[in-house]
Design a protein around this motif. Structure first.
Motif, short mmCIF file in Angstrom:
data_model
loop_
_atom_site.label_atom_id
_atom_site.label_comp_id
_atom_site.label_asym_id
_atom_site.label_seq_id
_atom_site.Cartn_x
_atom_site.Cartn_y
_atom_site.Cartn_z
N ARG A 19 0.84 -1.20 0.00
CA ARG A 19 0.00 0.00 0.00
C ARG A 19 0.87 1.25 0.00
O ARG A 19 2.10 1.18 0.10
N LEU A 20 0.25 2.40 -0.05
CA LEU A 20 0.98 3.66 -0.02
C LEU A 20 1.64 3.85 1.34
O LEU A 20 1.19 3.30 2.35
N ALA A 21 2.71 4.65 1.36
CA ALA A 21 3.51 4.81 2.58
C ALA A 21 2.68 5.35 3.75
O ALA A 21 2.86 4.93 4.89
N HIS A 22 1.77 6.30 3.47
CA HIS A 22 0.99 6.88 4.57
C HIS A 22 -0.01 5.88 5.13
O HIS A 22 -0.37 5.93 6.31
N GLU A 23 -0.45 4.94 4.31
CA GLU A 23 -1.34 3.89 4.80
C GLU A 23 -0.58 2.93 5.73
O GLU A 23 -1.10 2.50 6.75
N TYR A 24 0.65 2.64 5.34
CA TYR A 24 1.50 1.79 6.17
C TYR A 24 1.78 2.45 7.51
O TYR A 24 1.75 1.80 8.57
N ALA A 25 2.06 3.77 7.48
CA ALA A 25 2.37 4.50 8.72
C ALA A 25 1.17 4.51 9.67
O ALA A 25 1.34 4.44 10.89
N LYS A 26 -0.01 4.55 9.12
CA LYS A 26 -1.21 4.60 9.94
C LYS A 26 -1.48 3.26 10.62
O LYS A 26 -1.87 3.21 11.79
N SER A 27 -1.24 2.17 9.91
CA SER A 27 -1.47 0.84 10.46
C SER A 27 -0.92 -0.20 9.51
O SER A 27 -1.05 -0.06 8.29
N HIS A 28 -0.32 -1.25 10.07
CA HIS A 28 0.20 -2.31 9.21
C HIS A 28 0.34 -3.61 9.99
O HIS A 28 0.26 -3.64 11.22
N VAL A 29 0.53 -4.68 9.27
CA VAL A 29 0.72 -6.00 9.86
C VAL A 29 2.07 -6.04 10.58
O VAL A 29 3.07 -5.57 10.04
N PRO A 30 2.12 -6.57 11.79
CA PRO A 30 3.41 -6.70 12.48
C PRO A 30 4.41 -7.47 11.62
O PRO A 30 4.05 -8.42 10.93
N ARG A 31 5.66 -7.04 11.67
CA ARG A 31 6.78 -7.61 10.90
C ARG A 31 6.82 -7.16 9.46
O ARG A 31 7.82 -7.35 8.77
N ALA A 32 5.73 -6.58 8.95
CA ALA A 32 5.70 -6.22 7.53
C ALA A 32 6.60 -5.03 7.24
O ALA A 32 6.72 -4.11 8.04
N ILE A 33 7.25 -5.09 6.08
CA ILE A 33 8.03 -3.95 5.60
C ILE A 33 7.21 -3.21 4.56
O ILE A 33 6.28 -3.77 3.96
N SER A 34 7.52 -1.96 4.35
CA SER A 34 6.77 -1.15 3.41
C SER A 34 7.50 -1.04 2.07
O SER A 34 8.61 -0.51 2.00
N LEU A 35 6.86 -1.57 1.02
CA LEU A 35 7.36 -1.43 -0.35
C LEU A 35 6.17 -1.09 -1.23
O LEU A 35 5.60 -1.97 -1.90
N PRO A 36 5.75 0.17 -1.24
CA PRO A 36 4.57 0.56 -2.01
C PRO A 36 4.72 0.21 -3.49
O PRO A 36 5.73 0.55 -4.11
N PHE A 37 3.74 -0.49 -4.03
CA PHE A 37 3.75 -0.84 -5.45
C PHE A 37 3.55 0.45 -6.25
O PHE A 37 2.51 1.10 -6.15
N PRO A 38 4.54 0.84 -7.08
CA PRO A 38 4.51 2.17 -7.72
C PRO A 38 3.64 2.23 -8.96
O PRO A 38 4.10 2.55 -10.06
N ILE A 39 2.36 1.93 -8.80
CA ILE A 39 1.43 2.03 -9.92
C ILE A 39 0.48 3.19 -9.69
O ILE A 39 0.02 3.43 -8.58
N ASN A 40 0.22 3.94 -10.74
CA ASN A 40 -0.65 5.11 -10.64
C ASN A 40 -2.10 4.67 -10.84
O ASN A 40 -2.65 4.73 -11.94
N LEU A 41 -2.70 4.22 -9.76
CA LEU A 41 -4.08 3.71 -9.84
C LEU A 41 -5.08 4.79 -10.22
O LEU A 41 -6.05 4.53 -10.92
N LYS A 42 -4.83 6.00 -9.76
CA LYS A 42 -5.76 7.10 -10.05
C LYS A 42 -5.86 7.34 -11.55
O LYS A 42 -6.95 7.45 -12.11
N LYS A 43 -4.72 7.40 -12.21
CA LYS A 43 -4.70 7.63 -13.65
C LYS A 43 -5.23 6.40 -14.39
O LYS A 43 -5.96 6.51 -15.39
N LEU A 44 -4.88 5.22 -13.89
CA LEU A 44 -5.34 3.98 -14.52
C LEU A 44 -6.86 3.88 -14.51
O LEU A 44 -7.49 3.55 -15.51
N LYS A 45 -7.44 4.18 -13.36
CA LYS A 45 -8.90 4.13 -13.25
C LYS A 45 -9.56 5.21 -14.11
O LYS A 45 -10.64 5.00 -14.67
N LYS A 46 -8.90 6.37 -14.18
CA LYS A 46 -9.45 7.45 -15.00
C LYS A 46 -9.47 7.07 -16.47
O LYS A 46 -10.43 7.37 -17.20
N ASP A 47 -8.41 6.38 -16.92
CA ASP A 47 -8.30 6.02 -18.34
C ASP A 47 -9.15 4.81 -18.71
O ASP A 47 -9.71 4.75 -19.81
N TYR A 48 -9.28 3.84 -17.79
CA TYR A 48 -9.95 2.59 -18.16
C TYR A 48 -11.13 2.22 -17.28
O TYR A 48 -11.82 1.23 -17.56
#
Length: 347
Positions: A19-48
């Motif tokens: 998920r996005l970095a700010h979502e991870y900061a707010k709450s995350h699974v214990p032991r999990a590391i943050s590696l936000p998938f760098p896909i532009n969902l906003k633009k993707l949804k707008k286009d398709y």
């Protein structure tokens, strides 16, 4: 998409939050590391729109930033990876790309040139239901079979001090104020360190609950639904709402002294601001009298004005539980332990 249940997911070697970095900061699974998938969902949804999940990988690549570096980062964290997102879409799109023959993908880079990807990820599993699956499991653990004893009393009764004395004498205690870094009152956040994130508070609270002996009672203070900016998990609130209650009977002069001792050393400007904030509830005349007494250094009179208001509006009732008359901290805590520790657990 290769999905697994939470029970299997939590056993994986490395857990990755995509998920996005700010979502991870707010709450995350214990032991999990943050590696936000760098896909532009906003633009993707707008286009398709709703058809974006049907796109071919070579079309999806146009919405991904620095994909090669991202894949290399994933591979660097081991061979047994567990990935999760907030909803299904982000996870699905990543799984779709991971499953594609990686050597054939050409991704557009920031400078306009193209780089071929090499290597692949084999043992990657996604959490079924995403982050919400973890939350469902997490909150279900608050539906404990512990037997709670709730300590109640009017403002200034010293409930927290009694609770901590019970702990000192060997009792099992949930110290909500310590966990929340707030006393829950109007003045509860003054001169205190910053409150933790909600998820951090909940994790520490759950750890304390799971460490208790289920064959002995657990003492907890009446706090309503929240403490400062934090809220008590609904599952725990429902459980403690049905708990047996103790009502501390403390003389008013003692309660005034308790308030002065607890809050009298705080900066006067902060106390005045806190009183001003509750004048709509106190009433203008009572609020002004309390502030005037505060400015004169008459903390006893200030506390008396506040107690008069809180006593009139208190939701607590002496009929709500067993009355324990306060003598001193040690003796009162001992009396509570002697009364309730001898009863068997009630589930």
């Amino acid at each position: 998409m290769n999905t697994v249940s939470w029970k299997k997911f939590e056993q994986l070697e490395t857990l990755v939050d995509i998920r996005l970095a700010h979502e991870y900061a707010k709450s995350h699974v214990p032991r999990a590391i943050s590696l936000p998938f760098p896909i532009n969902l906003k633009k993707l949804k707008k286009d398709y729109g709703t058809s974006c999940h049907r796109l071919a990988v070579d079309q999806l690549q146009l919405y991904v930033t620095d994909y090669k570096d991202y894949m290399e980062s994933l591979k660097s964290h081991g061979s047994s990876l567990g990935l999760y997102g907030q909803g299904r879409l982000r996870s699905y799109l990543l799984s779709k790309i991971i499953a594609y023959p990686v050597a054939t993908i050409q991704l557009q880079c920031g400078m306009g040139n193209r780089k071929a990807l090499s290597g692949s990820l084999r043992n990657v599993q996604f959490l079924e239901g995403g982050f919400n699956s973890y939350l469902d499991n997490f909150y279900a653990r608050f539906e404990t079979h512990l037997r709670f004893i709730k300590i109640c009393g009017l403002t200034g009764s010293g409930k927290t001090h009694i609770l901590r004395e019970i702990r000192n004498q060997g009792g099992q205690v949930v110290d909500l104020e310590q966990l929340a870094k707030h006393s829950g009152s109007t003045f509860g956040g003054i001169a205190k360190e910053k409150q933790p994130y909600q998820w951090k508070f909940e994790q520490e609270l759950l750890l304390s609950l799971e460490a208790f002996n289920a064959n002995r009672p657990v003492f907890i203070e009446e706090k309503g639904t929240g403490i400062g900016s934090l809220h008590i998990p609904l599952q725990l609130s429902c459980k403690t709402d049905k708990a047996q209650r103790i009502f501390l009977e403390v003389p008013t002069p003692q309660r005034i002294n308790n308030l002065v001792k607890t809050y009298g050393g705080l900066p006067k400007k902060d106390l005045e601001k806190a009183i001003t904030n509750i004048i709509p509830r106190l009433g203008k005349s009572r609020g002004e009298r309390a502030i005037a007494a505060l400015k004169l250094g008459n903390l006893q009179a200030c506390a008396a004005e506040l107690l008069d208001y809180y006593d009139r509006t208190s939701v607590y009732s002496q009929q709500s539980g067993q009355i324990i008359k306060f003598t001193n901290m040690a003796e009162t805590a001992q009396a509570i332990l002697h009364t309730f520790e001898k009863f068997p657990i009630v589930v």
